[in-house]
Design a protein around this motif. Sequence first.
Motif, mmCIF file in Angstrom:
data_model
loop_
_atom_site.group_PDB
_atom_site.id
_atom_site.type_symbol
_atom_site.label_atom_id
_atom_site.label_comp_id
_atom_site.label_asym_id
_atom_site.label_seq_id
_atom_site.Cartn_x
_atom_site.Cartn_y
_atom_site.Cartn_z
ATOM 1 N N ARG A 17 13.400 91.455 55.050
ATOM 2 C CA ARG A 17 12.363 91.409 53.927
ATOM 3 C C ARG A 17 12.635 89.865 52.626
ATOM 4 N NH1 ARG A 17 11.443 96.940 50.598
ATOM 5 N NH2 ARG A 17 10.173 96.317 52.437
ATOM 6 N N ASN A 18 13.990 89.980 52.050
ATOM 7 C CA ASN A 18 14.660 89.695 51.561
ATOM 8 C C ASN A 18 15.307 88.275 51.738
ATOM 9 O OD1 ASN A 18 12.436 89.610 49.511
ATOM 10 N ND2 ASN A 18 13.943 91.985 49.070
ATOM 11 N N THR A 19 15.753 88.272 53.788
ATOM 12 C CA THR A 19 16.655 87.643 54.147
ATOM 13 C C THR A 19 16.059 85.576 54.031
ATOM 14 O OG1 THR A 19 17.041 88.782 56.068
ATOM 15 C CG2 THR A 19 17.304 86.493 56.512
ATOM 16 N N THR A 66 17.908 94.968 51.921
ATOM 17 C CA THR A 66 16.971 94.696 52.394
ATOM 18 C C THR A 66 17.315 92.877 52.436
ATOM 19 O OG1 THR A 66 16.170 93.496 50.138
ATOM 20 C CG2 THR A 66 14.957 95.889 50.456
ATOM 21 N N TYR A 67 18.264 92.747 52.996
ATOM 22 C CA TYR A 67 18.099 90.571 53.212
ATOM 23 C C TYR A 67 19.099 91.133 54.543
ATOM 24 C CZ TYR A 67 22.615 92.024 51.257
ATOM 25 O OH TYR A 67 23.306 92.340 50.128
ATOM 26 N N ASN A 68 19.861 89.779 55.241
ATOM 27 C CA ASN A 68 20.920 89.835 56.320
ATOM 28 C C ASN A 68 21.112 89.006 55.948
ATOM 29 O OD1 ASN A 68 22.698 89.948 57.874
ATOM 30 N ND2 ASN A 68 20.935 89.519 60.094
ATOM 31 N N ASN A 69 22.869 88.429 55.795
ATOM 32 C CA ASN A 69 23.198 87.399 55.213
ATOM 33 C C ASN A 69 23.933 87.077 56.449
ATOM 34 O OD1 ASN A 69 25.182 89.128 55.658
ATOM 35 N ND2 ASN A 69 26.645 89.753 54.407
#
Length: 127
Positions: A17-19, A66-69
């Motif tokens: 979602r916030n990647t 909600t993200y992938n770093n």
Amino acid sequence: RYEQREDFAVVMQPFFRNTLLPLDRNGKPDMSFFAADCTHFSARGYAEMAIALWNNMLQPVGEKQTYNNFTHDRSKLRCPNTKTPFLSTLRNSGFRNSDLNLEKTGVSVPYWAVIVAAVAGVLAGSL
């Protein structure tokens, strides 16, 4: 629709979602995560997404990342433990007896929007 079932569950996994687009050392998009068409993931990109999805499935509902770093670090892969040995669902995340009622919340996206988006995606992909 499946909230009352004990033998089946549907859980949203919001890891994408916030990647943000992964960047290289120069601050430009890191193309090693993408295939030659610049649209699909490469093996490296799919590996990152697989780790993020797996980790999301182990995180309790309401506490999902909600993200992938895109750190390309295999040590960030989570494992089940004795406290939470199963994939997380509404029931085993503690929402079984709460006031949360998903059936009363309205659908956030109209069904026709999904169809339009799918058709547009196919058309854009074929171009």
